[in-house]
Write a protein that holds these residues in place. Sequence first.
Motif, PDB file in Angstrom:
ATOM      1  N   VAL A 166      -7.500  -0.379  -0.358  1.00 17.70           N
ATOM      2  CA  VAL A 166      -7.077  -0.379   0.798  1.00 17.70           C
ATOM      3  C   VAL A 166      -8.319  -0.605   1.831  1.00 17.70           C
ATOM      4  O   VAL A 166      -8.327  -1.552   2.664  1.00 17.70           O
ATOM      5  N   ILE A 167      -9.326   0.014   1.562  1.00 22.88           N
ATOM      6  CA  ILE A 167     -10.298   0.046   2.542  1.00 22.88           C
ATOM      7  C   ILE A 167     -11.096  -1.309   2.568  1.00 22.88           C
ATOM      8  O   ILE A 167     -11.465  -1.648   3.612  1.00 22.88           O
ATOM      9  N   THR A 168     -11.213  -1.951   1.293  1.00 23.83           N
ATOM     10  CA  THR A 168     -12.175  -3.489   1.299  1.00 23.83           C
ATOM     11  C   THR A 168     -10.920  -4.332   1.667  1.00 23.83           C
ATOM     12  O   THR A 168     -11.433  -5.296   1.965  1.00 23.83           O
ATOM     13  N   PRO A 184      -9.449   7.266   7.321  1.00 26.03           N
ATOM     14  CA  PRO A 184      -8.261   7.918   8.370  1.00 26.03           C
ATOM     15  C   PRO A 184      -7.330   6.527   8.324  1.00 26.03           C
ATOM     16  O   PRO A 184      -5.859   6.481   8.364  1.00 26.03           O
ATOM     17  N   ASP A 185      -7.919   5.473   8.671  1.00 25.10           N
ATOM     18  CA  ASP A 185      -7.058   4.199   8.666  1.00 25.10           C
ATOM     19  C   ASP A 185      -6.193   3.926   7.425  1.00 25.10           C
ATOM     20  O   ASP A 185      -5.334   3.271   7.650  1.00 25.10           O
ATOM     21  N   ALA A 186      -6.929   4.120   6.485  1.00 24.37           N
ATOM     22  CA  ALA A 186      -6.503   3.753   5.177  1.00 24.37           C
ATOM     23  C   ALA A 186      -5.208   4.624   4.693  1.00 24.37           C
ATOM     24  O   ALA A 186      -4.558   4.068   4.268  1.00 24.37           O
ATOM     25  N   PHE A 187      -5.436   5.742   5.097  1.00 24.28           N
ATOM     26  CA  PHE A 187      -4.275   6.679   4.737  1.00 24.28           C
ATOM     27  C   PHE A 187      -3.068   6.512   5.638  1.00 24.28           C
ATOM     28  O   PHE A 187      -1.926   6.752   5.195  1.00 24.28           O
ATOM     29  N   ILE A 188      -3.384   6.215   6.897  1.00 21.86           N
ATOM     30  CA  ILE A 188      -2.344   5.871   7.888  1.00 21.86           C
ATOM     31  C   ILE A 188      -1.648   4.412   7.429  1.00 21.86           C
ATOM     32  O   ILE A 188      -0.513   4.628   7.489  1.00 21.86           O
ATOM     33  N   PRO A 206       0.836  -1.026  -0.110  1.00 23.49           N
ATOM     34  CA  PRO A 206      -0.190   0.015   0.108  1.00 23.49           C
ATOM     35  C   PRO A 206       0.993   1.149  -0.117  1.00 23.49           C
ATOM     36  O   PRO A 206       0.481   2.243  -0.645  1.00 23.49           O
ATOM     37  N   GLY A 207       2.043   1.140   0.574  1.00 22.87           N
ATOM     38  CA  GLY A 207       3.082   2.388   0.676  1.00 22.87           C
ATOM     39  C   GLY A 207       3.241   2.877  -0.736  1.00 22.87           C
ATOM     40  O   GLY A 207       3.765   4.122  -0.890  1.00 22.87           O
ATOM     41  N   ALA A 208       3.274   2.172  -1.692  1.00 24.94           N
ATOM     42  CA  ALA A 208       3.569   2.577  -3.330  1.00 24.94           C
ATOM     43  C   ALA A 208       2.603   3.684  -3.586  1.00 24.94           C
ATOM     44  O   ALA A 208       2.811   4.545  -4.378  1.00 24.94           O
ATOM     45  N   THR A 209       1.232   3.775  -3.083  1.00 18.50           N
ATOM     46  CA  THR A 209       0.357   4.755  -3.327  1.00 18.50           C
ATOM     47  C   THR A 209       0.721   6.224  -2.691  1.00 18.50           C
ATOM     48  O   THR A 209       0.927   7.128  -3.635  1.00 18.50           O
TER      49      THR A 209
END
Length: 501
Positions: A367-369, A286-290, A136-139
């Motif tokens: 990420v959210i799903t 917020p959790d997705a961005f974290i 996910p960090g690639a985003t």
Amino acid sequence: MSSFKRLVASLGIWALFAMPALADEGLESRGGFVDFIVAVINGFGNFVFSKINLFGVHIEWIVAFLALPMILLTVYFKFINLTSFKRALNIVRGRYNDDTAPGEVTQFQALSTALSGTVGLGNIAGVAVAISIGGPGATFWMILIGFCAMSLKFAECTLGVKYRIIHPDGTVSGGPMYYLEQGLKNKGMGKLGKILAWSYAIIAIPTMAQIAQVNQSYEAVAAVTGFDSDFSKWSFGLVVTFLTVIVIFGGLKSIAKVTARLVPAMAAIYIGAALVIILGHFSHIPDAFITIFSNAFTSDAGMGGVVGSLVIAMQRAVYSTEAGIGSATIAHSAAKTHEPVSEGMVALMEPFIDTVIVCTMTALVIVITGTYTASEGATGISMTAAAFGSVISWFPWVLALAAFLFAYSTIISWSYYSSRSWEFLFGGSKRSMTIFKVVFCLFLIPGPLLTVGEVYLVMDSLFFMLAVPNIIGIYIMAPEIKRDLKSYLSRLKSGEIKMVK
């Protein structure tokens, strides 16, 4: 040199890349034509993505080469991606229209044509590929790269309009081939300009094979229909080819008319569905961005940790924004304007729309799903489809349609880009351009027969290598662009350039 000799020379150069891979006894045979394409992909890809040791870290040399100008030009042009964003919106809205200006299409249509080549499967499938490999960090790195890419896009599209050629019939020829040759000639570097321009055009010729678009749109359609056989693959390739023929034989105005309708409509459908999912899981944002931010700086980032995540993000972001490879300058060169800088400002909106907005929304859905951890083995568009399908059960059908239309709009836009390179190398006679259109369409057919890895390897390799001659020229002409920018802003401030609406 005659057109025939130029063609033979170009084919010979590309054949050299195929030789090492053709000698590989482990190459799976899928037919002579497909085997040759795969051989060229592997041979060229091995060269482009060879690694260097940079401060103790092994990284592809081409990634470092592309990242540097994005950062340097953002600082050099005093963060034009921020300071001129509002001005760019006004230009697109027609606030500075000049009906007497030369060009073939409006500045909005030029932006739509360029966006049709960028907003598409790179946003739907490319983001999923980046997350599946780099985590996910690639985003995060894609967003940051997209932000800096705005400045690079401004620079190249300003040059594209400044050095375009207006023909007696009003048609336009533009792009890196022209500003590299003429721009450097004006600086007393004629030989270097010719070398860079010809290098760009020769590398650009294989981009006619828009196999990634055909491949990933087929994967989306196959996933929802269940049809997946050699017959269906060849049939799909033929259908895409037929639909492409209908449009590209109509020329740029036909292409611009189609993309100006297709892109906003499909983008609205895709973004609307993404918003339904994101807003429906508002508390998880917020959790997705974290997750995205923290993963970008941890050893769990995927594919070699932080550096690996950055590398895959750069690969996908470049394919998504096309900043630095010069392709969009060909579309922007046709815009009706007397001011090259104004079209450069219009162009800087592309990476923002394409990467900062659309790619981020795709990543948030994935990420959210939780699809990036739940869908084992899913990559590319299949992961994105699984993410949307986990919330909207019927959406994979809509996504398949969106993928097809996005791919279609990208293909017809790239037919125009490739035609300008072909014209530069082999001349723009009616016979020459007819041959180009036939060749372009034929290369679409085998797209579904290749693997996801193969199609992205060929597109990444070609896109990255296109940037080499283009960026060298931009470095040399950067002071010239800065002077033009200063002049344009000064005339705006003095009122010499006025709003018309």
